[in-house]
Design a protein around this motif. Structure first.
Motif, mmCIF file in Angstrom:
data_model
loop_
_atom_site.group_PDB
_atom_site.id
_atom_site.type_symbol
_atom_site.label_atom_id
_atom_site.label_comp_id
_atom_site.label_asym_id
_atom_site.label_seq_id
_atom_site.Cartn_x
_atom_site.Cartn_y
_atom_site.Cartn_z
ATOM 1 N N GLU A 210 -72.759 -4.320 -4.758
ATOM 2 C CA GLU A 210 -74.332 -4.789 -4.061
ATOM 3 C C GLU A 210 -74.534 -4.266 -2.983
ATOM 4 O O GLU A 210 -75.084 -3.704 -2.594
ATOM 5 N N LEU A 211 -73.091 -3.710 -1.857
ATOM 6 C CA LEU A 211 -73.245 -2.939 -1.349
ATOM 7 C C LEU A 211 -73.556 -1.459 -1.598
ATOM 8 O O LEU A 211 -74.215 -0.815 -0.657
ATOM 9 N N ALA A 212 -72.795 -0.728 -2.735
ATOM 10 C CA ALA A 212 -73.511 0.518 -2.691
ATOM 11 C C ALA A 212 -75.353 -0.025 -3.210
ATOM 12 O O ALA A 212 -76.101 1.250 -2.119
ATOM 13 N N LYS A 213 -76.089 -0.787 -3.399
ATOM 14 C CA LYS A 213 -76.869 -0.811 -4.323
ATOM 15 C C LYS A 213 -78.111 -0.504 -2.681
ATOM 16 O O LYS A 213 -78.877 -0.024 -2.928
ATOM 17 N N SER A 214 -76.922 -1.615 -1.581
ATOM 18 C CA SER A 214 -78.272 -1.639 -0.815
ATOM 19 C C SER A 214 -77.379 0.098 0.872
ATOM 20 O O SER A 214 -78.896 0.021 1.354
ATOM 21 N N ALA A 215 -77.348 0.435 0.174
ATOM 22 C CA ALA A 215 -76.771 1.528 0.641
ATOM 23 C C ALA A 215 -78.150 2.431 0.716
ATOM 24 O O ALA A 215 -78.300 3.213 0.888
ATOM 25 N N GLY A 216 -77.838 2.799 -1.389
ATOM 26 C CA GLY A 216 -79.024 3.529 -1.363
ATOM 27 C C GLY A 216 -77.968 4.532 -2.451
ATOM 28 O O GLY A 216 -77.232 5.165 -2.073
ATOM 29 N N LYS A 217 -78.828 4.983 -3.353
ATOM 30 C CA LYS A 217 -77.994 5.096 -4.330
ATOM 31 C C LYS A 217 -77.917 7.648 -3.532
ATOM 32 O O LYS A 217 -77.684 8.582 -4.278
ATOM 33 N N ASP A 218 -78.677 7.687 -2.358
ATOM 34 C CA ASP A 218 -78.414 8.890 -1.627
ATOM 35 C C ASP A 218 -77.261 8.739 -0.360
ATOM 36 O O ASP A 218 -76.699 9.649 -0.233
ATOM 37 N N VAL A 219 -76.098 7.763 -0.436
ATOM 38 C CA VAL A 219 -74.880 7.484 -0.131
ATOM 39 C C VAL A 219 -73.909 7.342 -1.226
ATOM 40 O O VAL A 219 -74.110 6.356 -2.175
ATOM 41 N N PHE A 220 -72.864 8.009 -0.892
ATOM 42 C CA PHE A 220 -71.843 7.622 -1.904
ATOM 43 C C PHE A 220 -70.921 6.924 -1.199
ATOM 44 O O PHE A 220 -70.658 6.335 0.042
ATOM 45 N N SER A 221 -70.538 5.540 -2.140
ATOM 46 C CA SER A 221 -69.517 4.388 -2.189
ATOM 47 C C SER A 221 -68.234 4.839 -2.872
ATOM 48 O O SER A 221 -68.109 4.331 -3.543
ATOM 49 N N ASP A 222 -67.597 4.796 -1.614
ATOM 50 C CA ASP A 222 -66.099 4.823 -2.181
ATOM 51 C C ASP A 222 -65.676 3.728 -2.345
ATOM 52 O O ASP A 222 -64.682 4.078 -3.360
ATOM 53 N N ASP A 223 -65.964 2.837 -2.099
ATOM 54 C CA ASP A 223 -65.217 1.313 -2.973
ATOM 55 C C ASP A 223 -65.559 1.039 -4.270
ATOM 56 O O ASP A 223 -64.957 1.330 -5.024
ATOM 57 N N LEU A 224 -66.856 1.353 -3.934
ATOM 58 C CA LEU A 224 -67.239 1.428 -6.151
ATOM 59 C C LEU A 224 -66.478 2.054 -6.527
ATOM 60 O O LEU A 224 -66.341 1.773 -7.983
ATOM 61 N N VAL A 225 -66.851 3.762 -6.350
ATOM 62 C CA VAL A 225 -65.918 4.452 -7.156
ATOM 63 C C VAL A 225 -65.018 4.259 -7.425
ATOM 64 O O VAL A 225 -64.055 4.364 -8.443
ATOM 65 N N ASN A 226 -63.836 3.719 -6.300
ATOM 66 C CA ASN A 226 -62.527 3.412 -6.225
ATOM 67 C C ASN A 226 -61.496 1.824 -7.534
ATOM 68 O O ASN A 226 -61.061 1.963 -8.186
ATOM 69 N N CYS A 227 -62.788 1.198 -6.835
ATOM 70 C CA CYS A 227 -62.791 0.259 -7.789
ATOM 71 C C CYS A 227 -62.930 -0.092 -9.503
ATOM 72 O O CYS A 227 -62.566 0.334 -10.446
ATOM 73 N N LEU A 228 -64.197 1.017 -9.737
ATOM 74 C CA LEU A 228 -64.494 1.417 -11.704
ATOM 75 C C LEU A 228 -63.456 2.546 -11.428
ATOM 76 O O LEU A 228 -63.196 2.180 -12.460
#
Length: 146
Positions: free
Chosen positions: A66-84
């Motif tokens: 949800e955090l990554a989606k709120s920031a948008g696809k043009d913003v690197f989402s470190d938390d999302l990637v590290n969790c995945l």
């Protein structure tokens, strides 16, 4: 929202009040449900490392996504990637998040970097720490309750 965020942080870290990490998590998740950026990030973090609950990577992923989606696809989402990176990709939300990253990769460099980092392999889970202390301000020094 910032008052709720500060209260949750005080409860989590025992600043001026007796620690109550379960209540802190409830407040972070209430903020996350309202799509308040720090609430999304801290709800994910608490679920990831087990603050106020047992560690729950699926719930952490839900908030990080949800955090990554709120920031948008043009913003690197470190938390999302590290969790995945420490998951097997089998759940519905994992598949949705990976597809979202692939779509982001088609759009630009942030997504391409997320996809590359995701392929790098496993990573260490974040460490528990008093990350929220810096969010508080005031003229009086803050005191941790034991």
């Amino acid at each position: 929202p910032s008052g709720t965020l500060n209260l949750a942080t005080c409860l989590r870290d025992g600043i001026g009040v007796a620690p109550d990490q379960k209540r802190a998590l409830e407040l972070y998740e209430r903020l996350a449900e309202d799509r308040f950026y720090p609430g999304l990030k801290l709800a994910g973090y608490c679920r990831h490392v087990g603050i106020g609950c047992e560690p729950d990577r699926q719930e952490a992923l839900r908030w990080y996504f949800e955090l990554a989606k709120s920031a948008g696809k043009d913003v690197f989402s470190d938390d999302l990637v590290n969790c995945l990176r420490n998951m097997d990709g089998g759940s519905i939300i994992e598949k949705e998040a990976i597809n979202w990253i692939r779509e982001a990769a088609e759009l630009g460099l942030a997504g391409q970097n997320m996809l590359a980092k995701l392929a790098d392999g496993k990573t260490e889970d974040p460490a528990k720490h008093d990350a929220g202390v810096g969010w508080l301000s005031g003229s009086q020094p803050l005191r941790r309750m034991n």
